[in-house]
Design an enzyme around this catalytic site. Structure first.
Site, PDB file in Angstrom:
ATOM      1  CB  CYS A 111      75.455  87.444  56.088  1.00  0.00           C
ATOM      2  SG  CYS A 111      75.597  85.951  57.012  1.00  0.00           S
ATOM      3  CG  HIS A 252      77.868  90.500  57.313  1.00  0.00           C
ATOM      4  ND1 HIS A 252      77.221  90.378  58.414  1.00  0.00           N
ATOM      5  CD2 HIS A 252      78.455  89.347  56.946  1.00  0.00           C
ATOM      6  CE1 HIS A 252      77.374  88.861  58.642  1.00  0.00           C
ATOM      7  NE2 HIS A 252      77.977  88.220  57.715  1.00  0.00           N
ATOM      8  CG  ASN A 282      78.274  85.910  60.790  1.00  0.00           C
ATOM      9  OD1 ASN A 282      77.206  86.727  60.490  1.00  0.00           O
ATOM     10  ND2 ASN A 282      78.803  85.315  59.660  1.00  0.00           N
TER      11      ASN A 282
END
Length: 332
Positions: A111, A252, A282
């Site tokens: 990520c 994020h 996500n």
């Protein structure tokens, strides 16, 4: 000194949008349980046969169009889900975009991959290796979700986002500040897919669950907030900005509760923190560039605003950088 200047942005999400009702039926949990724990109501999931490279090509094309560019000197693709174990996905993406001959490489930092890719692109430009770089974050995470893991399965979606960076001067709008990066391999088991590598090949997985993403939620929550806060403060210190001078934070999109806690720790009001997790989930390395594109299209990023980007992912890995948002055309 040559710095990297943001010249274009674009993104691509799969057409299929999966609401919590469908996910809840699959994992045996109430719909609101998913939203309360994550802030997610839906996510986009690819149809069979659609790959990371397919999404990356579309996002890259959109970013090139935004920048008014026909070519770049290099392509950097951040992904945890490459089309093949070998070779990297970036060369094929570059070729499909008509950029055969450009340098092309993959970056794997889960990520945090897009921030790592930005830092890599900045290095290429600063060294004079490239005058322009297409940076793409793309992941197809849906196959890595274990239907038996209710804590992880609802969180992830698929997508790709991209930016074009060009060589420029530090005083230009869109110029990126130095990228702060960090990692701590002692936490590699907090976010991991144990199978599929040299340690445990997929065909030899001792447990079927090792083919899927595994995440220790509570520990990841604490480390994510801690590391993104620290990286953010370092990135601001490097460019001499105070926290209260930041107009927009682009974090994020891992979990709405992580984002809220990060805002509290940085003492930044919620209305200055951008988010799209509610309808995207996500998307791993795609998270930051997809959010940048969505915010740009919605008018939530205005020229002259001071912007902070930060991300955290498996590795453990994290990073942050800054820029003053430039004047970019918005698609109609």
């Amino acid at each position: 000194m040559r710095v990297s200047v943001l010249a274009g942005v674009g993104s691509r999400l799969p057409a299929r949008q999966v609401a919590n009702e469908e996910v809840a039926a699959e994992i045996g949990k109430p719909t609101e349980w998913i939203y309360t724990r994550s802030g997610i109501r839906s996510r986009h999931v690819v149809e069979a046969g659609v790959t990371t490279g397919d999404l990356a090509v579309e996002a890259g094309r959109a970013a090139l169009r935004s920048a008014g560019a026909d070519t770049v000197a290099a392509v950097v693709v951040a992904t945890t889900t490459p089309d093949r174990a070998c070779p990297a996905t970036a060369p094929a993406v570059a070729s499909r975009l008509g950029l055969a001959g450009a340098a092309a490489m993959d970056i794997q930092a889960v990520c945090a991959g897009f921030v790592y890719a930005l830092g890599t692109a900045q290095g290429l430009i600063a060294a004079g290796t490239a005058d322009s770089v297409l940076v793409i974050g793309a992941d197809v995470m849906s196959p890595l979700r274990n239907p038996a893991d209710a804590g992880v399965f609802p969180l992830f979606g698929d997508g790709a986002g991209a930016v074009v960076l060009r060589a420029g001067q530090a005083e230009e709008p869109g110029a990126l500040g130095p990228t702060v990066l960090g990692a701590d391999g002692r936490g590699q088991d907090l976010i991991t897919v144990p199978g599929g590598g040299c340690e445990e090949a997929v065909g030899a997985c001792a447990a079927p669950a090792n083919r899927y993403l595994q995440l220790r939620g509570r520990e990841v929550f604490l480390r994510a907030v801690e590391c993104m806060e620290a990286a953010s403060r370092q990135a601001l210190d490097v460019v001499g900005w105070k926290v209260d001078e930041v107009d927009r934070v682009v974090p994020h999109q891992a979990n709405a509760r992580i984002t809220a806690m990060l805002g509290e720790q940085l003492d930044i009001a919620a209305d200055r923190i951008l988010a799209n997790i509610e309808h995207v989930g996500n998307t791993s390395a795609a998270s930051l560039p997809v959010l940048l594109d969505h915010a740009h299209r919605a008018g939530d990023l205005a020229p002259g605003q001071r912007v902070l980007l930060t991300a955290f992912g498996g590795g453990l890995a994290w990073g942050a950088t800054t820029l003053v948002w430039p004047c970019l055309d918005r698609p109609t």
